[in-house]
Scaffold this motif. Structure first.
Motif, PDB file in Angstrom:
ATOM      1  N   ARG A 161     -13.953  10.581   0.868  1.00 61.69           N
ATOM      2  CA  ARG A 161     -14.104  10.236   2.280  1.00 61.69           C
ATOM      3  C   ARG A 161     -13.032  10.851   3.152  1.00 61.69           C
ATOM      4  O   ARG A 161     -12.937  10.550   4.341  1.00 61.69           O
ATOM      5  CB  ARG A 161     -14.018   8.723   2.447  1.00 61.69           C
ATOM      6  CG  ARG A 161     -15.175   8.011   1.854  1.00 61.69           C
ATOM      7  CD  ARG A 161     -14.847   6.551   1.710  1.00 61.69           C
ATOM      8  NE  ARG A 161     -15.708   5.969   0.717  1.00 61.69           N
ATOM      9  CZ  ARG A 161     -16.992   5.715   0.926  1.00 61.69           C
ATOM     10  NH1 ARG A 161     -17.527   5.924   2.108  1.00 61.69           N
ATOM     11  NH2 ARG A 161     -17.738   5.232  -0.025  1.00 61.69           N
ATOM     12  N   GLY A 162     -12.157  11.610   2.538  1.00 59.73           N
ATOM     13  CA  GLY A 162     -11.124  12.279   3.326  1.00 59.73           C
ATOM     14  C   GLY A 162      -9.901  11.421   3.592  1.00 59.73           C
ATOM     15  O   GLY A 162      -9.095  11.744   4.463  1.00 59.73           O
ATOM     16  N   PHE A 163      -9.756  10.314   2.854  1.00 59.68           N
ATOM     17  CA  PHE A 163      -8.542   9.506   2.976  1.00 59.68           C
ATOM     18  C   PHE A 163      -7.621   9.815   1.804  1.00 59.68           C
ATOM     19  O   PHE A 163      -8.076  10.150   0.720  1.00 59.68           O
ATOM     20  CB  PHE A 163      -8.869   8.007   2.931  1.00 59.68           C
ATOM     21  CG  PHE A 163      -9.664   7.506   4.093  1.00 59.68           C
ATOM     22  CD1 PHE A 163      -9.066   7.311   5.330  1.00 59.68           C
ATOM     23  CD2 PHE A 163     -11.019   7.221   3.961  1.00 59.68           C
ATOM     24  CE1 PHE A 163      -9.800   6.829   6.405  1.00 59.68           C
ATOM     25  CE2 PHE A 163     -11.764   6.754   5.041  1.00 59.68           C
ATOM     26  CZ  PHE A 163     -11.154   6.558   6.262  1.00 59.68           C
ATOM     27  N   GLU A 164      -6.334   9.643   2.033  1.00 64.04           N
ATOM     28  CA  GLU A 164      -5.383   9.797   0.942  1.00 64.04           C
ATOM     29  C   GLU A 164      -5.231   8.440   0.246  1.00 64.04           C
ATOM     30  O   GLU A 164      -4.729   7.492   0.833  1.00 64.04           O
ATOM     31  CB  GLU A 164      -4.044  10.294   1.508  1.00 64.04           C
ATOM     32  CG  GLU A 164      -3.011  10.682   0.469  1.00 64.04           C
ATOM     33  CD  GLU A 164      -3.547  11.615  -0.626  1.00 64.04           C
ATOM     34  OE1 GLU A 164      -4.314  12.543  -0.301  1.00 64.04           O
ATOM     35  OE2 GLU A 164      -3.193  11.394  -1.799  1.00 64.04           O
ATOM     36  N   PRO A 165      -5.683   8.353  -1.018  1.00 66.37           N
ATOM     37  CA  PRO A 165      -5.603   7.067  -1.712  1.00 66.37           C
ATOM     38  C   PRO A 165      -4.182   6.755  -2.155  1.00 66.37           C
ATOM     39  O   PRO A 165      -3.412   7.666  -2.465  1.00 66.37           O
ATOM     40  CB  PRO A 165      -6.501   7.279  -2.938  1.00 66.37           C
ATOM     41  CG  PRO A 165      -6.502   8.744  -3.172  1.00 66.37           C
ATOM     42  CD  PRO A 165      -6.292   9.405  -1.842  1.00 66.37           C
ATOM     43  N   GLY A 166      -3.848   5.483  -2.188  1.00 67.16           N
ATOM     44  CA  GLY A 166      -2.532   5.072  -2.655  1.00 67.16           C
ATOM     45  C   GLY A 166      -2.637   3.796  -3.458  1.00 67.16           C
ATOM     46  O   GLY A 166      -3.643   3.092  -3.424  1.00 67.16           O
ATOM     47  N   SER A 167      -1.586   3.529  -4.199  1.00 74.86           N
ATOM     48  CA  SER A 167      -1.580   2.365  -5.068  1.00 74.86           C
ATOM     49  C   SER A 167      -0.164   1.837  -5.202  1.00 74.86           C
ATOM     50  O   SER A 167       0.759   2.599  -5.432  1.00 74.86           O
ATOM     51  CB  SER A 167      -2.126   2.790  -6.432  1.00 74.86           C
ATOM     52  OG  SER A 167      -1.902   1.792  -7.384  1.00 74.86           O
ATOM     53  N   GLN A 168      -0.022   0.551  -5.032  1.00 71.60           N
ATOM     54  CA  GLN A 168       1.286  -0.078  -5.126  1.00 71.60           C
ATOM     55  C   GLN A 168       1.179  -1.187  -6.157  1.00 71.60           C
ATOM     56  O   GLN A 168       0.285  -2.030  -6.043  1.00 71.60           O
ATOM     57  CB  GLN A 168       1.593  -0.721  -3.780  1.00 71.60           C
ATOM     58  CG  GLN A 168       2.955  -0.481  -3.200  1.00 71.60           C
ATOM     59  CD  GLN A 168       2.936  -0.989  -1.760  1.00 71.60           C
ATOM     60  OE1 GLN A 168       2.410  -0.322  -0.860  1.00 71.60           O
ATOM     61  NE2 GLN A 168       3.442  -2.192  -1.574  1.00 71.60           N
ATOM     62  N   ASP A 169       2.035  -1.213  -7.134  1.00 66.74           N
ATOM     63  CA  ASP A 169       1.997  -2.290  -8.129  1.00 66.74           C
ATOM     64  C   ASP A 169       2.466  -3.596  -7.510  1.00 66.74           C
ATOM     65  O   ASP A 169       3.548  -3.658  -6.938  1.00 66.74           O
ATOM     66  CB  ASP A 169       2.924  -1.954  -9.303  1.00 66.74           C
ATOM     67  CG  ASP A 169       2.254  -1.028 -10.293  1.00 66.74           C
ATOM     68  OD1 ASP A 169       1.082  -0.671 -10.067  1.00 66.74           O
ATOM     69  OD2 ASP A 169       2.901  -0.660 -11.287  1.00 66.74           O
TER      70      ASP A 169
END
Ligand code: 16G
Length: 245
Positions: free
Chosen positions: A98-106
């Motif tokens: 979708r053109g978003f930069e995915p991120g993940s935080q524990d």
């Protein structure tokens, strides 16, 4: 395009007519995302409507998530919601597409014995060790969902050694453990955000959210039970409907 007017003889209530007018403005980009909607007073004067009527329209559009209010500032056009993917896609994959930069935080990671319930769902024995991963998922830095994954330790030993910051869990399962998720099932239901998730998601406790439960399988083995809270103000479901034959 000619400006739409309120037709006093129409059987359509006036607040509903004004709603159509404002939606036209948004669809025709005369009002863009984060643009201010004219004040209740202005709209009332322009269209010959009472302030009560205008407020009814704006309230409705706010409730639908088309507009948002900033206390003391006014009412603004909200961003369109993201259509939730109904495929077995990872968050990372889906956001990238979708053109978003995915991120993940524990938020939390631990190994704990499976309760009877969890054991049944995952198809393991009660007491078997289970990885619990709790992650805040972001798109372009904005919190979108809290995902809680439960994965039998036996399937992915030492999963806790791998950092998941900015990394795809599904990718990791595939690359390190040869677990290629190939099927799944999912329920989606409406819910209210509890205080903990609200804090993570930047919402007020009690806001509407979408609660998802997903079981995914690799080759017939249940690999993950994910219990996730998605922002209802940012997501909507969309499906194509085929007539039954
Ligand atoms: C999706 C899954 C989640 C999974 C994650 C992996 C739901 C409803 N869906 O968001 O179960 O853990 O993808 O994403 O929670 P990742 O590969 O980007 O870490």
């Amino acid at each position: 395009a000619p400006l739409m007017e309120i037709d006093p003889r129409s059987p359509v209530p006036k607040y509903a007519q004004l709603r159509e007018i404002l939606l036209d403005w948004i669809e025709e980009s005369r009002l863009g995302v984060d643009d201010a909607v004219p004040s209740e007073r202005e709209l009332g004067l322009t269209y010959g409507l009472s302030r009560m009527t205008v407020r009814q329209t704006l309230d409705q559009l706010v409730d639908e998530g088309k507009l948002y209010r900033v206390p003391g500032k006014g009412t603004f056009v909200a961003r369109p919601k993201i259509e939730m993917s109904l495929r077995l896609a990872s968050f990372t994959e889906d956001m990238r597409a979708r053109g978003f930069e995915p991120g993940s935080q524990d938020l939390a990671r631990r190994v704990a014995p499976a309760s009877g319930h969890l054991a049944r769902v995952l198809g393991v024995a009660p007491g078997d060790p289970i990885h619990h991963l709790e992650r805040l998922r972001t798109a372009d830095g904005e919190p979108m969902a809290v995902e809680r994954s439960n994965i039998p330790l036996a399937l992915a030993p030492e999963l806790d050694r791998h950092s998941l910051a900015g990394r795809s869990l599904y990718r990791l399962l595939e690359q390190e453990y040869n677990l290629l998720l190939d099927s799944g099932e999912q329920t989606i239901e409406a819910g209210l955000c509890d205080a903990t998730d609200a804090k993570h998601l930047g919402l007020t406790a009690g806001s509407a959210v979408l609660l998802l439960q997903r079981r995914s399988y690799a080759n017939g083995t249940c690999v993950e039970l994910a219990i996730s809270t998605y922002r209802a103000d940012r997501y909507q479901l969309h499906s194509t409907l085929d007539a039954r034959r």
